[in-house]
Design an enzyme around this catalytic site. Structure first.
Site, short mmCIF file in Angstrom:
data_model
loop_
_atom_site.label_atom_id
_atom_site.label_comp_id
_atom_site.label_asym_id
_atom_site.label_seq_id
_atom_site.Cartn_x
_atom_site.Cartn_y
_atom_site.Cartn_z
CD GLU A 188 -2.75 -1.41 2.40
OE1 GLU A 188 -2.71 -0.55 3.29
OE2 GLU A 188 -3.48 -2.41 2.46
CG ASN A 237 -0.91 -7.04 -1.02
OD1 ASN A 237 -1.58 -7.62 -1.86
ND2 ASN A 237 -1.33 -6.90 0.24
CG HIS A 292 -10.02 -5.60 0.88
ND1 HIS A 292 -10.39 -6.64 1.71
CD2 HIS A 292 -8.69 -5.41 1.09
CE1 HIS A 292 -9.33 -7.06 2.39
NE2 HIS A 292 -8.29 -6.34 2.02
CD GLU A 323 -4.81 -7.74 1.99
OE1 GLU A 323 -5.69 -6.99 2.47
OE2 GLU A 323 -3.60 -7.54 2.16
CG ASP A 338 -13.02 -8.64 2.28
OD1 ASP A 338 -12.90 -7.71 1.45
OD2 ASP A 338 -12.57 -8.55 3.44
O1 G3I Z 1 -4.22 -6.28 19.09
C1 G3I Z 1 -4.96 -5.14 19.54
C2 G3I Z 1 -5.53 -5.37 20.89
O2 G3I Z 1 -4.46 -5.51 21.80
C3 G3I Z 1 -6.43 -4.19 21.25
O3 G3I Z 1 -7.03 -4.43 22.46
C4 G3I Z 1 -7.50 -3.98 20.20
C5 G3I Z 1 -8.36 -2.77 20.50
O4 G3I Z 1 -8.86 -2.18 19.33
O5 G3I Z 1 -6.86 -3.77 18.96
C6 G3I Z 1 -6.08 -4.87 18.55
O6 G3I Z 1 -5.50 -4.56 17.33
C7 G3I Z 1 -6.34 -4.59 16.19
C8 G3I Z 1 -5.76 -5.56 15.19
O7 G3I Z 1 -6.50 -5.51 13.98
C9 G3I Z 1 -5.75 -6.99 15.72
O8 G3I Z 1 -7.04 -7.41 15.97
C10 G3I Z 1 -6.40 -3.19 15.62
O9 G3I Z 1 -7.09 -2.32 16.49
C11 G3I Z 1 -7.09 -3.23 14.27
O10 G3I Z 1 -6.97 -1.95 13.66
C12 G3I Z 1 -6.45 -4.26 13.38
O11 G3I Z 1 -7.13 -4.29 12.14
C13 G3I Z 1 -6.47 -4.94 11.11
C14 G3I Z 1 -6.18 -3.97 9.98
O12 G3I Z 1 -5.54 -4.68 8.91
C15 G3I Z 1 -5.28 -2.85 10.44
O13 G3I Z 1 -4.86 -2.11 9.38
C16 G3I Z 1 -7.37 -6.04 10.60
O14 G3I Z 1 -7.54 -7.04 11.60
C17 G3I Z 1 -6.75 -6.70 9.36
O15 G3I Z 1 -7.67 -7.57 8.76
C18 G3I Z 1 -6.41 -5.63 8.34
O16 G3I Z 1 -5.77 -6.24 7.25
C19 G3I Z 1 -5.41 -5.36 6.18
C20 G3I Z 1 -4.20 -5.94 5.50
O17 G3I Z 1 -3.19 -6.22 6.42
C21 G3I Z 1 -3.70 -5.01 4.41
N1 G3I Z 1 -4.75 -4.70 3.48
C22 G3I Z 1 -5.99 -4.21 4.06
C23 G3I Z 1 -6.50 -5.19 5.11
C24 G3I Z 1 -7.84 -4.75 5.63
O18 G3I Z 1 -7.74 -3.51 6.28
#
Ligand code: G3I
Length: 433
Positions: A233, A281, A317, A348, A350
């Site tokens: 990105e 990616n 997405h 990725e 969905d």
């Molecule tokens: O691990 C912490 C936890 O300790 C905390 O309590 C909680 C509170 O919000 O947050 C947790 O972290 C979260 C993390 O996912 C793990 O669950 C983050 O807030 C959350 O922002 C994060 O989101 C991820 C996102 O990337 C962040 O950019 C999504 O799960 C994940 O599916 C998403 O994946 C990305 C790809 O890597 C790149 N392309 C886009 C895709 C979708 O956004």
């Protein structure tokens, strides 16, 4: 909605020049795609990135217990290249198509038995692996794993030079136990960086940090992970749909090093593993939009400079907050990148219904036609879905998703891990239906 019905007719036509019942002809495209010039001769001696695709797909077969027949098909097909090399009228590449399996009862089996094989992946979360149904479905239906969060910079290097491998090792080892290949995601990304990394400044500091991170991470997973999202990105537009003023994304990396941070990351990654597949990616580059055009020019420049890049992941997405793209659009877009001599992957996927902003019928059409667009191309080496079941999708809880709090219904399995109609439409596309 901008869905365009995809090309059953085109596929049928292409089969008259590229398919065969014995399984050799279809794979001809893998080695013989000759994307950089259509030069695959009868000896298969011309070395192109498309040929590399073939090798990688064959490797998958062995990683997943694939038979020697499938490996043999993929490589023997190289010699068939010349017969289809004149088929496209494109930028020099012969356009063969992938041959579907005669029968398959899982997505994974459909991918493994296709000729050449294609990886069927899923984003896997550490939390998901605590659930027996999740694990059962994930391993039965997929042979390619991307850690959803556990291999990102904040997870792996929470403090400078201090690495934390536990959560990532757990996923990688589970995948290998189930004969699944792993893609490392992601080495250099502006998001999910630890605070200390965001505070770096100056070219020397940033370059040293990139080098230390890539060397340690690829070193740790060497022999277990051989495909990597090296840069994720790097481009931004005014809208998340890929429209409006495409430009390099400001980040700690870009701000210190300019665009050359991409070349640098790929070069360091190549030093670590001469055989790994190295990918760029990005999201909302799935359709023929401004961001996709910008990324195309960026990647083309890298290829022309000899930067060691093997392929491009199209996140796919689809739906809010990202782009929508019909099958024909996706096919044309993947084709131009493949014609640079690169692998292409759906990395990725969905499709966010966001309540009813994308209707059920539109979602089914997207799933079928987009998967078909990749499947028919031998250079399209993998299709990864971003999660297993609706209830665990990032779209349900991530503040950036417009439908936050509403129903995304974005994946192939419901909350009880039962197959949805979306699954059936994906299976249809993988089986050439
Ligand atoms: O691990 C912490 C936890 O300790 C905390 O309590 C909680 C509170 O919000 O947050 C947790 O972290 C979260 C993390 O996912 C793990 O669950 C983050 O807030 C959350 O922002 C994060 O989101 C991820 C996102 O990337 C962040 O950019 C999504 O799960 C994940 O599916 C998403 O994946 C990305 C790809 O890597 C790149 N392309 C886009 C895709 C979708 O956004």
């Amino acid at each position: 909605m901008r869905s365009a019905p995809f090309t059953l007719l085109l596929s049928a036509f292409l089969c008259t020049i590229g398919c065969s019942d014995d399984g050799d002809g279809g794979a001809g495209g893998a080695g013989g795609q000759g994307a950089t010039g259509g030069t695959g001769g009868a000896t298969g001696g011309t070395s192109t990135s498309a040929g590399g695709t073939s090798a990688s797909t064959s490797g998958t077969g062995s990683a997943t217990g694939g038979t020697s027949a499938s490996t043999g098909d993929a490589s023997s097909s190289t010699g068939d290249a010349s017969s289809s090399a004149s088929g496209t009228g494109g930028s020099g590449g012969g356009m063969a198509v992938r041959t579907p399996a005669a029968s398959a009862s899982t997505l994974r089996e459909a991918g493994e038995k296709a000729n050449p094989p294609i990886l069927i992946g899923a984003a896997i979360s550490g939390g998901g692996l605590n659930n027996a149904d999740y694990k059962r479905v994930a391993a039965a239906e997929h042979n390619y794993v991307t850690a959803e969060n556990e291999m990102k910079w904040d997870a792996l290097e929470p403090n400078p030079g201090q690495f934390s491998w536990g959560a990532a090792d757990n996923i990688v080892n589970w995948a290998r136990t189930n004969n699944m290949k792993v893609k490392g995601h992601t080495l250099v990304w502006h998001n999910q960086l630890p605070g200390w990394a965001n505070s770096l400044s100056g070219a020397t500091q940033v370059e040293q940090a990139i080098r230390r991170h890539i060397e340690n991470v690829m070193g740790h997973f060497k022999d277990r992970v051989d495909t990597w999202d090296v840069v994720n990105e790097a481009v931004i537009t005014d809208s998340d749909t890929g429209v409006g003023n495409p430009r390099m994304r400001p980040s700690v990396f870009f701000n210190a090093l300019g665009e050359r941070y991409l070349d640098l990351a790929f070069e360091i990654a190549r030093e670590q593993d001469p055989d790994a597949k190295l990918y760029y990616n990005d999201y909302s580059i799935d359709a023929l939009n401004e961001k996709a055009d910008f990324v195309y020019e960026m990647i083309k420049g890298m290829v022309e400079r000899g930067v060691p890049i093997d392929g491009v992941g199209f996140q796919m997405h689809i739906g809010p907050p990202n782009n929508e793209a019909g099958g024909a659009d996706v096919a044309a877009n993947l084709r131009r990148f493949a014609d640079l001599g690169l692998e292409v992957l759906i990395s990725e996927m969905d499709i966010n219904r966001c309540s009813n902003q994308v209707t059920a019928e539109e979602q089914l059409t997207y799933y079928h036609d987009i998967v078909e667009a990749c499947f028919v191309m031998p250079e399209c080496t993998g299709i990864t879905f971003w999660g297993i079941n609706d209830g665990r999708s990032w779209l349900n809880g991530w503040a950036g998703a417009l439908c936050n709090g509403q129903s995304s219904q974005s994946l192939l399995f419901n909350d009880q891990y039962q197959k949805k109609e979306t699954y059936n439409r994906v299976m249809d596309a993988l089986m050439g239906r």
